[in-house]
Design an enzyme around this catalytic site. Structure first.
Site, short mmCIF file in Angstrom:
data_model
loop_
_atom_site.label_atom_id
_atom_site.label_comp_id
_atom_site.label_asym_id
_atom_site.label_seq_id
_atom_site.Cartn_x
_atom_site.Cartn_y
_atom_site.Cartn_z
N TYR A 58 -29.13 16.13 -1.11
CA TYR A 58 -28.41 15.37 -0.09
C TYR A 58 -27.54 14.33 -0.78
O TYR A 58 -28.01 13.34 -1.32
CB TYR A 58 -29.39 14.68 0.87
CG TYR A 58 -30.30 15.61 1.64
CD1 TYR A 58 -29.97 16.95 1.83
CD2 TYR A 58 -31.49 15.15 2.19
CE1 TYR A 58 -30.81 17.80 2.53
CE2 TYR A 58 -32.32 15.98 2.91
CZ TYR A 58 -31.99 17.31 3.07
OH TYR A 58 -32.84 18.14 3.77
N PRO A 219 -35.67 18.34 15.36
CA PRO A 219 -36.38 18.37 16.65
C PRO A 219 -35.51 17.94 17.82
O PRO A 219 -35.90 18.14 18.98
CB PRO A 219 -37.53 17.39 16.43
CG PRO A 219 -36.99 16.41 15.44
CD PRO A 219 -36.15 17.23 14.50
N LEU A 220 -34.36 17.34 17.53
CA LEU A 220 -33.43 16.94 18.59
C LEU A 220 -32.21 17.85 18.65
O LEU A 220 -31.18 17.49 19.23
CB LEU A 220 -32.99 15.48 18.39
CG LEU A 220 -34.13 14.45 18.52
CD1 LEU A 220 -33.61 13.04 18.24
CD2 LEU A 220 -34.77 14.51 19.90
N GLY A 223 -28.82 16.64 17.57
CA GLY A 223 -28.28 15.61 18.45
C GLY A 223 -28.07 16.05 19.89
O GLY A 223 -27.94 15.20 20.78
#
Length: 330
Positions: A58, A219-220, A223
């Site tokens: 990253y 998990p979202l 977004g």
């Protein structure tokens, strides 16, 4: 929410983690602000978050540097997970699982993170040119050397090429079975959300049967399950959602019923859409830890509070009845 620990490193479950990647990689460069990111990590720790998830790729490297800065004076409060095995070039990403590289990568991560031990060291991707047992053996040596406390594996993408008729996570489970013969797996990181529940089919049962934690990535829904994104709003050119098959204007509009269903439940509980989505992930088992990404203090604190939301059977039934999320691959 029940609090338990699993694995050699004592990975805390029953809580929400923090994915640090969006702070320095993977989303629009205009949103990467160092000082704000430091405040976000600190706010997450203050709110009870313990798992911080990063990787050497990253940035590359800048995300680990950020986490290292954020943990000055607060290292004992955090469970640090980082990853190795992928090298980032100008226009490509390649796997490297050679034992010598793994050892060097770990030492470099320790320096960037400004710590003497990594709580969970994960293999980002297996190198097709190196038997995964050799890579895993080198990682196990790091545990013996005291540089790493526990080992994890990132799942092959749910939509990665696979053999005809194979299950979504069959390839990951084959890798897990192989490395488990070398050294115990403490955690698996895989996508899991209301709109991408594939891990529930075989991967989560495999983990639950062996006391292995599952770190629920995205998990979202990148977004979308926050309820803050609007169809046709557009994304900056360097944001990967600009090319994601579920973020075309057509598909975002088609998937609005998923968000609307979560919003109805959120209103009953006095919660946010994102908190309902995270609480659903937490309800999938006592070994599941959702790891949402966040770039702002507000979102990190809101996400952490999802661990206190108690979804009822009625809520779970409503979520189960929501239409299947669609994308341009469907």
């Amino acid at each position: 929410m029940e609090r338990r620990t699993i694995g050699a490193a004592g990975l805390a479950v029953g809580a929400v983690g923090l994915g640090c990647m969006p702070m320095s990689w993977g989303y629009s460069a205009s949103q990467r602000l160092g000082d704000r990111s430091l405040r976000t990590v600190h706010a997450a720790l203050d709110a009870g978050v313990r798992l911080l998830d990063t990787a050497d790729m990253y940035g590359p490297f800048t995300n680990e540097l950020l986490v290292g800065r954020a943990l000055k004076g607060r290292r004992s409060e955090a469970f640090v997970s980082t990853k190795c095995g992928l090298l980032v070039g100008d226009q490509h990403i390649v796997a490297n699982g050679r034992p010598g590289y793994v050892r060097r990568a770990c030492d470099a991560s320790l320096r960037r993170l400004q710590t003497d031990v990594i709580d969970l060291y994960q293999l980002h991707r297996a190198d097709p040119e190196v038997p995964v047992e050799e890579t895993w053996g080198a990682m196990a040596d790091l545990v013996t050397a005291g540089k790493v406390r526990a080992l994890g594996l990132c799942a092959v993408g749910a939509r990665a090429p696979r053999r005809s008729g194979a299950g979504v996570h069959d390839g990951t489970i084959r890798q897990l079975e192989r490395v488990q013969q070398v050294f115990p797996v403490s955690a698996v990181e895989a996508e899991l959300s209301v709109w991408s529940p594939e891990a529930l089919e075989t991967l989560l049962p495999w983990c639950a049967a062996r006391g292995v934690g599952l770190l629920a990535a995205m998990p979202l829904g990148n977004g979308y399950l926050t309820g803050t994104l609007k169809p046709g709003q557009g994304f900056e050119p360097d944001d990967p959602r600009a090319r994601h098959p579920r973020f075309t204007a057509e598909m975002m509009a088609a998937n609005q019923p998923v968000v609307a269903g979560l919003r109805r439940i959120a209103e009953r509980h006095g919660a946010t859409v994102a908190q309902v989505a995270l609480a659903w992930v937490l309800r999938q088992g006592p070994h599941v830890v959702p790891v949402p990404g966040a770039k702002r203090e507000r979102w990190a604190v809101e996400n952490a509070a999802a661990a206190r939301l108690r979804l009822q059977d009625r809520d779970l039934a409503e979520i189960a009845a929501l239409p299947r999320a669609r994308g341009s691959w469907d």
